[in-house]
Scaffold this active site. Structure first.
Site, PDB file in Angstrom:
ATOM      1  N   GLY A  59      -4.276   1.693   1.108  1.00  0.00           N
ATOM      2  CA  GLY A  59      -4.862   0.778   0.140  1.00  0.00           C
ATOM      3  C   GLY A  59      -3.814   0.185  -0.778  1.00  0.00           C
ATOM      4  O   GLY A  59      -2.610   0.189  -0.479  1.00  0.00           O
ATOM      5  N   ASP A  60      -4.269  -0.317  -1.929  1.00  0.00           N
ATOM      6  CA  ASP A  60      -3.357  -0.988  -2.846  1.00  0.00           C
ATOM      7  C   ASP A  60      -2.331  -0.033  -3.440  1.00  0.00           C
ATOM      8  O   ASP A  60      -1.214  -0.441  -3.757  1.00  0.00           O
ATOM      9  CB  ASP A  60      -4.156  -1.674  -3.958  1.00  0.00           C
ATOM     10  CG  ASP A  60      -4.973  -2.839  -3.424  1.00  0.00           C
ATOM     11  OD1 ASP A  60      -4.355  -3.781  -2.904  1.00  0.00           O
ATOM     12  OD2 ASP A  60      -6.216  -2.803  -3.521  1.00  0.00           O
ATOM     13  N   GLY A  61      -2.681   1.242  -3.581  1.00  0.00           N
ATOM     14  CA  GLY A  61      -1.712   2.218  -4.072  1.00  0.00           C
ATOM     15  C   GLY A  61      -0.554   2.397  -3.104  1.00  0.00           C
ATOM     16  O   GLY A  61       0.604   2.524  -3.515  1.00  0.00           O
ATOM     17  N   THR A  88      -9.665   1.845   0.243  1.00  0.00           N
ATOM     18  CA  THR A  88     -11.056   1.569  -0.144  1.00  0.00           C
ATOM     19  C   THR A  88     -11.241   0.115  -0.521  1.00  0.00           C
ATOM     20  O   THR A  88     -12.208  -0.529  -0.106  1.00  0.00           O
ATOM     21  CB  THR A  88     -11.457   2.465  -1.336  1.00  0.00           C
ATOM     22  OG1 THR A  88     -11.286   3.834  -0.970  1.00  0.00           O
ATOM     23  CG2 THR A  88     -12.908   2.221  -1.726  1.00  0.00           C
ATOM     24  N   LEU A 216       4.626 -18.059  -9.727  1.00  0.00           N
ATOM     25  CA  LEU A 216       3.983 -17.962 -11.032  1.00  0.00           C
ATOM     26  C   LEU A 216       3.103 -16.718 -11.089  1.00  0.00           C
ATOM     27  O   LEU A 216       2.642 -16.215 -10.060  1.00  0.00           O
ATOM     28  CB  LEU A 216       3.117 -19.199 -11.309  1.00  0.00           C
ATOM     29  CG  LEU A 216       3.833 -20.554 -11.370  1.00  0.00           C
ATOM     30  CD1 LEU A 216       2.805 -21.683 -11.400  1.00  0.00           C
ATOM     31  CD2 LEU A 216       4.752 -20.632 -12.580  1.00  0.00           C
ATOM     32  N   GLU A 271      -2.739   2.122 -10.239  1.00  0.00           N
ATOM     33  CA  GLU A 271      -1.884   3.177 -10.765  1.00  0.00           C
ATOM     34  C   GLU A 271      -1.793   3.049 -12.281  1.00  0.00           C
ATOM     35  O   GLU A 271      -1.414   2.005 -12.806  1.00  0.00           O
ATOM     36  CB  GLU A 271      -0.475   3.066 -10.173  1.00  0.00           C
ATOM     37  CG  GLU A 271       0.515   4.052 -10.780  1.00  0.00           C
ATOM     38  CD  GLU A 271       1.962   3.696 -10.465  1.00  0.00           C
ATOM     39  OE1 GLU A 271       2.858   4.399 -10.981  1.00  0.00           O
ATOM     40  OE2 GLU A 271       2.187   2.714  -9.738  1.00  0.00           O
TER      41      GLU A 271
END
Length: 295
Positions: A59-61, A88, A216, A271
């Site tokens: 996932g993003d972690g 998730t 940006l 996090e």
């Protein structure tokens, strides 16, 4: 050469065996985030040429861990990066239009890698990077109450449900900001979002105009107001037009400096960071990523 960084605790870790069947015919090294003590050294040992690819399978972690490891490698030697969304939420994978289906996600690894921006944050004795979104203020408190059970029961509306739990006791932050030279002083705020990707907290669109390839960062400041104002913002968030709310200040910049009283806590792609970030800078094209070219 491919190095796969996976997380045995991620939401779809049980599907790792399927991923192995797709990748084991390549020269592949597997690193389990839950077991490694030094991800940077392991990646450097297994992926020491720019022709290598490090795959974040989670996932993003997991994406966050891999991005921070890659940013320790000199740009000329930095491997490219792929993502197999086994978490998730998989918010950043969604921004890059990487499908959840493992076989389709693996096919994208064969596409040419495109330079993608990351964001560097700095504070007292702290420097880190992230690819997706830093969410500060009451966003942190909403994230803390959003359990897996709540997400499963409420789906996309879980963010609304979590916000309702926090509404009776919202914290107001007095913030000073410098957005590429535009200064805001003594601004009462509920939350600040510093976005490189479009979604957060499970594909909830919080930065609809963000692009990870435009050089940006998108700044979304939610000003203090009434409980009714907050309900309107959260409701409009789901409709995709909350940037038009009077309580929202939106800017696209290269750099943000922030001071807050009380100190504003942030999460970086899920996090929690203990120290208060005081500066955000975009690092254009920092990591070459395999993704759908339509982004």
């Amino acid at each position: 050469m491919k190095t796969v960084v996976w997380n045995s605790g991620s939401g779809r870790a049980s599907e790792t065996d399927t991923l192995r069947t797709h990748l084991d015919h390549h020269a592949t090294t597997w690193i389990d985030l839950s077991e490694t003590s030094d991800l940077v050294d392991e990646i450097k040992a297994s992926s020491n040429t720019p022709k290598s690819t490090v795959v974040a399978a989670g996932g993003d972690g997991t994406v966050n861990a891999v991005v921070n490891a890659l940013m320790t490698i000199e740009a000329a030697q930095r491997p490219s990066m792929g993502i197999i969304p086994l978490g998730t939420a998989n918010d950043f994978a969604g921004t890059l239009e990487i499908p959840d289906d493992i076989s389709l996600a693996v096919e994208i690894l064969a596409q040419e890698a495109i330079p993608v921006d990351v964001v560097r944050i700095q504070g007292e004795n702290m420097e880190r990077y992230y690819a997706n979104i830093a969410a500060g203020g009451n966003c942190v408190r909403v994230s803390e109450v959003m359990t897996d059970e709540l997400k499963a029961r409420w789906g996309a509306f879980s963010y609304v449900r979590g916000a309702i739990d926090v509404l009776p006791d919202m914290t107001s932050y007095c913030i000073d900001l410098n957005c590429d030279g535009e200064v805001f002083q003594k601004l009462d705020s509920w939350a600040v979002l510093v976005a490189n990707g479009k979604t957060n907290a499970g594909r909830i669109q919080v930065a609809p105009k963000a692009s990870p390839v435009d050089g940006l960062i998108d700044i979304v400041i939610i000003r203090d107001g009434t409980v009714g104002d907050m309900i309107e913002i959260v409701a409009n968030n789901l409709l995709g037009d909350f940037l038009e709310c009077e309580q929202v200040i939106f800017r696209q910049v290269k750099s943000l400096q922030l001071q807050s009283n009380p100190p504003m806590r942030f999460t970086l792609d899920g996090e929690f960071v203990d120290r208060e970030p005081v500066r955000f800078d975009v690092v254009p094209g920092a990591v070459r990523m395999h993704m759908n070219a339509t982004v």
